[in-house]
Design a protein around this motif. Structure first.
Motif, PDB file in Angstrom:
ATOM      1  N   PRO A 648     -12.439  -4.974 -33.161  1.00 37.50           N
ATOM      2  CA  PRO A 648     -11.747  -3.687 -32.919  1.00 37.50           C
ATOM      3  C   PRO A 648     -12.350  -2.879 -31.780  1.00 37.50           C
ATOM      4  N   ASN A 649     -13.596  -3.173 -31.407  1.00 32.77           N
ATOM      5  CA  ASN A 649     -14.246  -2.448 -30.315  1.00 32.77           C
ATOM      6  C   ASN A 649     -13.927  -3.143 -28.998  1.00 32.77           C
ATOM      7  N   ASN A 650     -12.973  -2.604 -28.277  1.00 32.57           N
ATOM      8  CA  ASN A 650     -12.553  -3.226 -27.032  1.00 32.57           C
ATOM      9  C   ASN A 650     -12.010  -2.163 -26.083  1.00 32.57           C
ATOM     10  N   PHE A 651     -11.579  -2.638 -24.915  1.00 32.19           N
ATOM     11  CA  PHE A 651     -11.008  -1.751 -23.899  1.00 32.19           C
ATOM     12  C   PHE A 651      -9.510  -1.994 -23.740  1.00 32.19           C
ATOM     13  N   ASP A 652      -8.849  -2.411 -24.825  1.00 34.92           N
ATOM     14  CA  ASP A 652      -7.435  -2.737 -24.729  1.00 34.92           C
ATOM     15  C   ASP A 652      -6.533  -1.508 -24.715  1.00 34.92           C
ATOM     16  N   ASP A 653      -7.046  -0.358 -25.164  1.00 36.91           N
ATOM     17  CA  ASP A 653      -6.303   0.898 -25.052  1.00 36.91           C
ATOM     18  C   ASP A 653      -7.292   2.047 -24.988  1.00 36.91           C
ATOM     19  N   PHE A 654      -6.777   3.241 -24.753  1.00 38.14           N
ATOM     20  CA  PHE A 654      -7.648   4.387 -24.486  1.00 38.14           C
ATOM     21  C   PHE A 654      -8.464   4.787 -25.718  1.00 38.14           C
ATOM     22  N   ALA A 655      -7.825   4.843 -26.892  1.00 38.40           N
ATOM     23  CA  ALA A 655      -8.539   5.251 -28.106  1.00 38.40           C
ATOM     24  C   ALA A 655      -9.654   4.269 -28.449  1.00 38.40           C
ATOM     25  N   ALA A 656      -9.366   2.959 -28.332  1.00 36.15           N
ATOM     26  CA  ALA A 656     -10.401   1.959 -28.607  1.00 36.15           C
ATOM     27  C   ALA A 656     -11.547   2.075 -27.606  1.00 36.15           C
ATOM     28  N   SER A 657     -11.245   2.414 -26.364  1.00 34.83           N
ATOM     29  CA  SER A 657     -12.289   2.573 -25.343  1.00 34.83           C
ATOM     30  C   SER A 657     -13.225   3.722 -25.681  1.00 34.83           C
ATOM     31  N   ILE A 658     -12.654   4.819 -26.173  1.00 33.22           N
ATOM     32  CA  ILE A 658     -13.478   5.974 -26.542  1.00 33.22           C
ATOM     33  C   ILE A 658     -14.461   5.593 -27.648  1.00 33.22           C
ATOM     34  N   ILE A 659     -13.985   4.860 -28.670  1.00 35.52           N
ATOM     35  CA  ILE A 659     -14.858   4.466 -29.775  1.00 35.52           C
ATOM     36  C   ILE A 659     -15.929   3.495 -29.297  1.00 35.52           C
ATOM     37  N   LEU A 660     -15.572   2.553 -28.429  1.00 31.95           N
ATOM     38  CA  LEU A 660     -16.567   1.614 -27.924  1.00 31.95           C
ATOM     39  C   LEU A 660     -17.642   2.342 -27.122  1.00 31.95           C
ATOM     40  N   LEU A 661     -17.239   3.299 -26.302  1.00 30.97           N
ATOM     41  CA  LEU A 661     -18.219   4.074 -25.533  1.00 30.97           C
ATOM     42  C   LEU A 661     -19.139   4.862 -26.457  1.00 30.97           C
ATOM     43  N   TYR A 662     -18.589   5.384 -27.544  1.00 31.28           N
ATOM     44  CA  TYR A 662     -19.439   6.088 -28.507  1.00 31.28           C
ATOM     45  C   TYR A 662     -20.443   5.128 -29.141  1.00 31.28           C
ATOM     46  N   ASP A 663     -19.994   3.922 -29.485  1.00 32.99           N
ATOM     47  CA  ASP A 663     -20.903   2.938 -30.076  1.00 32.99           C
ATOM     48  C   ASP A 663     -22.034   2.588 -29.123  1.00 32.99           C
ATOM     49  N   VAL A 664     -21.730   2.490 -27.839  1.00 37.33           N
ATOM     50  CA  VAL A 664     -22.773   2.195 -26.862  1.00 37.33           C
ATOM     51  C   VAL A 664     -23.710   3.388 -26.712  1.00 37.33           C
ATOM     52  N   MET A 665     -23.186   4.617 -26.769  1.00 38.89           N
ATOM     53  CA  MET A 665     -24.030   5.804 -26.653  1.00 38.89           C
ATOM     54  C   MET A 665     -25.039   5.885 -27.785  1.00 38.89           C
ATOM     55  N   VAL A 666     -24.627   5.441 -28.977  1.00 35.65           N
ATOM     56  CA  VAL A 666     -25.546   5.445 -30.122  1.00 35.65           C
ATOM     57  C   VAL A 666     -26.629   4.378 -29.951  1.00 35.65           C
ATOM     58  N   VAL A 667     -26.382   3.370 -29.096  1.00 35.48           N
ATOM     59  CA  VAL A 667     -27.281   2.277 -28.693  1.00 35.48           C
ATOM     60  C   VAL A 667     -27.654   1.331 -29.820  1.00 35.48           C
ATOM     61  N   ASN A 668     -27.003   1.415 -30.957  1.00 31.60           N
ATOM     62  CA  ASN A 668     -27.270   0.424 -31.999  1.00 31.60           C
ATOM     63  C   ASN A 668     -26.413  -0.814 -31.733  1.00 31.60           C
TER      64      ASN A 668
END
Length: 766
Positions: A648-668
Motif C-alpha cells: 500500500p505504500n507507493n507513489f501510484d497516487d497523491f494520497a499514497a505518496s503522502i503516507i509513504l513520505l510520512y513513513d520515511v520521515m519517521v525513519v522506521n
C-alpha cells in the motif's frame, strides 16, 4: 504590501536633521492640504475642504486596522482605494481566498492518478474514479481567475513602484502565467499529458498568501549555511567510515566470513546506504549481526560510528537549529511591533490636522479619536479598553502624540478571562449548598469518579477480550455505565446551580465536560429506548442500525475521552497542554511550509515512481509467505519491501505518496522503501529518499523540536509562580508579544517619522 524590514530602508537624513520639512500632500480627489511639522514641537496648518474631513477619518481608521493586524501601511490612501482595501481584507474576502487555495491544493487527490479508492494496495485495489477531462480543469481555471483578480487588486493597492520591488508579487505573476499556459496545453492534449508543471507550482499560492510563512522561509534561508556545515561534517564522517568498513569487511576466500560484505559492504553505494541508514538507527542491530556473530570485536566499529554520528553530530545539528531559530519569534514580533507603531503614528498624523484651522501644538481632537474607534473593526473588549483610556482626556478635549500612542498600548495586551460573579441566593440553605458545590474538592471527586469509571471499563475489556459478541455480558456493562453517567449529570447540574449558566460556560473544561455528559445521556436514552430496559434478554445480533455492542463501544469511547478532563487540574499536564495549544496557534506558518514540502515531494514522487512497483498477477493479499521471485535475479529476503507487505505504500497516487513520505520521515524501516525503488528503477532513486530524509527528518523535525523547547521553557518559567488553578489562565494572560516584551526594542519617533515620510502614496514632506 508586506514588508519584512520596515526600518531597513536607506535614509540619508541623520537623526539630528529631522528639524522640519514642508510640502504638500494630495489628500484625495477633492481637496489638498499643506502641512509643516517639527519634531521639536512645530505647528500644523491646514488648508482644506471640509468635505474631505471624512477622508482623514477613514485614513486613520484603515491605519489603525493595519496596526491591529500588523499589516504594512504602504498602500493607496485615496477614498476609493481605501474602500477597496477594506473590502479586500474583510473576513469574507480573505476566507474566500483561503478556500480557493485549499480547493486548488485538494485537486491533487482527485486528478489523475486519482486517490478516490478504498485501498492503495495494488494487489486488490479497485479501479478508482477518474474525472472526465475538463472537470478538474474547470475548477482550476476558476481558481486561477480568482488569483489573477487577487494579484490585480494587490498590485493596484500598493502601486507600480512598490510592485516592482516586491519579488513575491512578481513571482505570483509568473506562477499564474505558467499555470495558465500549462492548463491550456493540458486541454489541447485532452488531459492525457504525463507531467503537469502547474501541480508543482500550486504550493506557491499558499506561501504567497502568508507573511509568516515568508518570514519563516527567510529564517530557514539564514540558517542553511550553519546546517550545511554540519551536514558536510556528517558526509565526511559517513565517507570515512564507509571506506574503513569496506576495508574491514572486504571479501575473503572463506565464504562463511563474507556475510557482512555480501549484505552490506559489497560495493560503495551499498556501503554508503547501509551506514546512512544506521545513522538513523533504522537498521540497528541488523547491519552488524553477520560480523558480530563471527567476532564481537567488530561491534566497536558500529558503536563508534553511531556514537559520533547519531548521538554527537545529529544532536549538534539540533542544537544549531535551535540556536538559530530561538530568536525567530522575537524577530517576528519585533517586525510586527514596528508595523503597529507605524500604523498608529500614521493615524495620528492624518488626524493631527483634522480639527482647528490653526494649532499651536500638534494634537488630535478627542471626538475625532472616538469617531475613529467607532468605525474601526476590532474586538469589542479592545474597543472598550481603548475608548475608556481616551475618555480620560474628555476635560481637555484633545491629546498629543504620546497620549495618543499610549491609549493604543491596550492592543499589546491579551484579554484576561474574567469569570462572571456567582449567582446570589437569598435562602441560607441554598447559599450553603452553593459554597459546597463551588468548592474545588467537587472537581477532585469528579476526577476520581472518572478514573474509577475508566478502570471499570478497562477491567471489563480485559475480561471480555477473548469472548465473542454473543458471550459478552453487555447488560452489566450498560448498568455500570448508567450509574456513572447519572453521577456526571448530577455533577454538571450542581455546578450550574453553583456558578450559573454563564459562570459554568466560562470554563473551557466545563464546556468539554458538559458536552460529553449530554452526549452520553442521549446515547443512553437511545439504548434503553431501543432495547427496552430493564429486560436483560437483549439480542446482540439485533437488526437495528447499530447493535447493542456497537452502541456500548461508542459510549465507552466517549467516557474514556471524557477522562481528559483531568488535564487542567494537574499543573504539569496543564502546562504541556497549553504549550501544545500555543504551538497550534502560533506556529501555523511552520505547519504550512511542511504542507508545501510534502506537496512538492509527493508530486515529484508521482512523476518519478508512479507504477514502478507492480506485483505479479498471481499475487494476492494472502500469499505473502509463499511469494515467488519478483524478478529473475531477486529472491524474497526478510526485511524487504515485498516480504514486509508494504504494497500500500507507493507513489501510484497523491494520497499514497503522502503516507509513504510520512513513513520515511519517521525513519522506521525507511531503507526498505529506498532499496525497493532503487531496485525497480535505478540506483539514483536513493537520491530522492535521502533528500526527503534530510528535509523532513533532519531539518524539519529538529526545527519543530527547537520551537517546542522555546515555547515550553517560557511556560515552565512562568508556571513556577502559578498555582494549579492559575495555569489555565496563562493562555489568556499571554500573547506572543508579551512573551518577548522585555526583549523588544521600541522604535524611536525619528525612525517612525522617517518611515512615514517614505510612504509611497501619502507623499508627506515635513
Amino acid at each position: 504590501m508586506e514588508s519584512d524590514s520596515l526600518l531597513g530602508a536607506s535614509v540619508n537624513t541623520a537623526p539630528g536633521d529631522y528639524g522640519s520639512w514642508s510640502g504638500s500632500e494630495r489628500a484625495g480627489p477633492r481637496g489638498r492640504r499643506r502641512m509643516s511639522y517639527s519634531v521639536a514641537g512645530g505647528s500644523c496648518s491646514v488648508e482644506r475642504d471640509t468635505g474631505n474631513e471624512d477622508l482623514y477619518i477613514q485614513q486613520a481608521v484603515i491605519f489603525i486596522e493595519d496596526a491591529i493586524q500588523y499589516r504594512s501601511i504602504n498602500h493607496r490612501v485615496d477614498a476609493s482605494s481605501l474602500r477597496l482595501y477594506r473590502w479586500y481584507y474583510s473576513r469574507i474576502c480573505q476566507w474566500g481566498l483561503g478556500l480557493t487555495i485549499a480547493a486548488l491544493l485538494l485537486l491533487a487527490f482527485v486528478e489523475r492518478p486519482s486517490s478516490l479508492s478504498a485501498s492503495s494496495d495494488p494487489r486488490h485495489r479497485s479501479p478508482s474514479w477518474e474525472p472526465p477531462c475538463g472537470f478538474t480543469e474547470s475548477i482550476e481555471v476558476v481558481c486561477l481567475i480568482i488569483f489573477s483578480l487577487d494579484l490585480t487588486i494587490k498590485s493596484y493597492l500598493i502601486g507600480w513602484e512598490e510592485f516592482r520591488k516586491n519579488k513575491w508579487l512578481i513571482g505570483y505573476s509568473v506562477v499564474i502565467l505558467v499555470s495558465i499556459i500549462d492548463w491550456a496545453l493540458s486541454l489541447s492534449m485532452l488531459c492525457d499529458e504525463k507531467l503537469r508543471v502547474r501541480r508543482l507550482l500550486r504550493p506557491f499560492f499558499l506561501l504567497q498568501n502568508s507573511s509568516l510563512m515568508k518570514k519563516t522561509l527567510k529564517c530557514i534561508k539564514r540558517t542553511l549555511p550553519e546546517i550545511a556545515s554540519v551536514i558536510l561534517l556528517l558526509a565526511l564522517h559517513l565517507c570515512l567510515f564507509t571506506m574503513i568498513g569496506m576495508l574491514l569487511f572486504a571479501k575473503t576466500e572463506d565464504p562463511k566470513k563474507n556475510g557482512e560484505w555480501q549484505l552490506h559492504f559489497r560495493n560503495l553505494p551499498s556501503s554508503l546506504t547501509s551506514l546512512l541508514v544506521l545513522l538513523t538507527t533504522a537498521n540497528n542491530p541488523d547491519v552488524m549481526i553477520p560480523a558480530y556473530s563471527l567476532n564481537r570485536g567488530y561491534s566497536i566499529f558500529f558503536v563508534v560510528f553511531s556514537v559520533i554520528g547519531t548521538y554527537c553530530l545529529m544532536n549538534l545539528l539540533t542544537a544549531i537549529i535551535y540556536n538559530q531559530f530561538r530568536g525567530y519569534l522575537l524577530m517576528s514580533v519585533q517586525t510586527s511591533i514596528i508595523r503597529r507603531r507605524l500604523g498608529i503614528c500614521a493615524a495620528f498624523q492624518v488626524l493631527s490636522c483634522h480639527g482647528a484651522q490653526q494649532a499651536a501644538v500638534e494634537h488630535v481632537r478627542l471626538d475625532s479619536v472616538l469617531e475613529v474607534m467607532r468605525r474601526v473593526k476590532m474586538k469589542s473588549y479592545y474597543r472598550a479598553a481603548i475608548t475608556a483610556e481616551a475618555q480620560q482626556y474628555a476635560d481637555v478635549g484633545y491629546m498629543d502624540r504620546e497620549q495618543f500612542r499610549k491609549i493604543f498600548d491596550q492592543l499589546d495586551k491579551d484579554r484576561i478571562k474574567e469569570h462572571p460573579p456567582l449567582p446570589l441566593y437569598n435562602s441560607p440553605v441554598l447559599q450553603r449548598l452553593q459554597v459546597i458545590f463551588s468548592h474545588y474538592y467537587l472537581t477532585i471527586i469528579g476526577n476520581a469518579v472518572a478514573l474509577v469509571n475508566v478502570t471499570c471499563i478497562c477491567t471489563i475489556l480485559v475480561l471480555n477480550s477473548e469472548k465473542s459478541t454473543l458471550e459478552r455480558d453487555n447488560y452489566n456493562l450498560e448498568i455500570i455505565n448508567l450509574c456513572f453517567i447519572l453521577y456526571y449529570l448530577f455533577e454538571m447540574c450542581v455546578k450550574i446551580f453553583a456558578f450559573g449558566w454563564r459562570g459554568y460556560l466560562s470554563y473551557r473544561n466545563n464546556i468539554f465536560d458538559g458536552f460529553l455528559t449530554v452526549l452520553l445521556l442521549l446515547l443512553q436514552i437511545t439504548i434503553y429506548a431501543t432495547y427496552r430496559f430493564p429486560y436483560s434478554q437483549w439480542e446482540p445480533s439485533s437488526k437495528n442500525a447499530m447493535s447493542l455492542w456497537e452502541m456500548i463501544r461508542l459510549v465507552n469511547m466517549l467516557i474514556v475521552f471524557r477522562f481528559l478532563r483531568i488535564i487542567p487540574d494537574i499543573k504539569l499536564m496543564a502546562l504541556v497542554a497549553s504549550t501544545l495549544l500555543d504551538l497550534v496557534k502560533n506556529l501555523r506558518a511552520f505547519a504550512g511550509i511542511l504542507v508545501v514540502v510534502y506537496y512538492v515531494f509527493a508530486v515529484f514522487g508521482i512523476w518519478l515512481f508512479e507504477g514502478a512497483i507492480k506485483p505479479l498477477p498471481h499475487m494476492s493479499i494472502h500469499s505473502n509467505n509463499s511469494m515467488e521471485n519478483i524478478t529473475s535475479n531477486f529472491s524474497m529476503e526478510c526485511g524487504t519491501y515485498e516480504q514486509l507487505g508494504y504494497w500500500p505504500n507507493n507513489f501510484d497516487d497523491f494520497a499514497a505518496s503522502i503516507i509513504l513520505l510520512y513513513d520515511v520521515m519517521v525513519v522506521n524501516n525507511w531503507q526498505a522503501f529506498m532499496e525497493a525503488y532503487s531496485r525497480y528503477t535505478t540506483e539514483w532513486a536513493k537520491v530522492y529518499f535521502v533528500c526527503w530524509w534530510l528535509t523532513s527528518s533532519v531539518m524539519w523535525v529538529n526545527l519543530f523540536v527547537a520551537l517546542i523547547l522555546e515555547n515550553f521553557i517560557y511556560k515552565w518559567d512562568r508556571s513556577h509562580s502559578c498555582s494549579v488553578t492559575d495555569v489555565e489562565r496563562i493562555r489568556y494572560e499571554t500573547s506572543v508579544q508579551l512573551i518577548f516584551k522585555g526583549q523588544i526594542q521600541e522604535p524611536t519617533e525619528e525612525e517612525l517619522l522617517c518611515q512615514l515620510h517614505q510612504h509611497p502614496h501619502l507623499n508627506l514632506r515635513w
